[in-house]
Design an enzyme around this catalytic site. Sequence first.
Site, mmCIF file in Angstrom:
data_model
loop_
_atom_site.group_PDB
_atom_site.id
_atom_site.type_symbol
_atom_site.label_atom_id
_atom_site.label_comp_id
_atom_site.label_asym_id
_atom_site.label_seq_id
_atom_site.Cartn_x
_atom_site.Cartn_y
_atom_site.Cartn_z
ATOM 1 N N GLY A 33 -26.445 71.617 -23.026
ATOM 2 C CA GLY A 33 -27.149 72.277 -21.943
ATOM 3 C C GLY A 33 -27.227 71.409 -20.706
ATOM 4 N N GLY A 86 -32.408 69.385 -25.004
ATOM 5 C CA GLY A 86 -33.376 70.154 -24.250
ATOM 6 C C GLY A 86 -33.954 71.289 -25.074
ATOM 7 N N GLY A 99 -31.087 77.541 -27.940
ATOM 8 C CA GLY A 99 -29.915 78.374 -28.141
ATOM 9 C C GLY A 99 -29.497 79.173 -26.938
ATOM 10 N N GLU A 107 -26.753 72.499 -33.091
ATOM 11 C CA GLU A 107 -27.934 71.738 -32.681
ATOM 12 C C GLU A 107 -28.890 71.559 -33.854
ATOM 13 O OE1 GLU A 107 -28.121 73.045 -27.967
ATOM 14 O OE2 GLU A 107 -29.334 74.127 -29.437
ATOM 15 N N LYS A 125 -40.922 74.596 -19.184
ATOM 16 C CA LYS A 125 -40.544 74.945 -20.556
ATOM 17 C C LYS A 125 -41.712 74.835 -21.537
ATOM 18 C CE LYS A 125 -36.451 75.494 -18.962
ATOM 19 N NZ LYS A 125 -35.348 74.573 -19.220
#
Length: 228
Positions: A33, A86, A99, A107, A125
Amino acid sequence: MTQDELKALVAQAAADYVLANVPEGAVLGVGTGSTANLFIDAMAPHKARFAGAVSSSEASTRRLQGHGFAVLDLNEVDTIPVYVDGADEIDDTGAMIKGGGGALTREKIVASVAGRFVCIADGSKLVDVLGAFPLPVEVVPMARAAVARQLAALGGQPRLRMTKEGQIYQTDNGNVILDVSGLRIGEPKTLEAQINDIPGVVTVGLFAKRGADVLLLGTEAGVQRRDF
């Protein structure tokens, strides 16, 4: 600061954390990411200190190799002290939705064998309850309709992920992704187990059973660290 500036701030903080806590000659676990990309860039000047890296996606592999990192097969690695990645959302227990970039299965595999999971994210986030970000579920292609019905029965609104070109999105593993909106995830571990039990599901982008150990959060006041 802009969101990109906050991401760069936490990426550098993660590099500093790794340099202070991971011994020379170790193997790094690297996620996928935009924030993980910045972490890779921040680690590039220090690549000679490490034996190599295990990558969670083909995209991260290309970026690591572009910087001259040795990218290792997980099957050839005994230990990974730290995995850095992340999150699309993270709550105050360290449970995450991941995802959005499509690499959730790899991951989750790399995170499962790492000694410590360091999550790097900007302040947007961090949430009280997971679920505003659509939950990715990687699915074997032949099972997508059957899985979608069961996800709808759980209260979600599954949607097949498409590319910008209007094609069905395909993961590095050759599978498809259902993005599930409309869920308010009060018990992430329970829902993770429920969805993983659906035949045809490869994995769900809930990282609750194995959540983050450390959160490095970029805010206007600087990087905040939380340990779980």
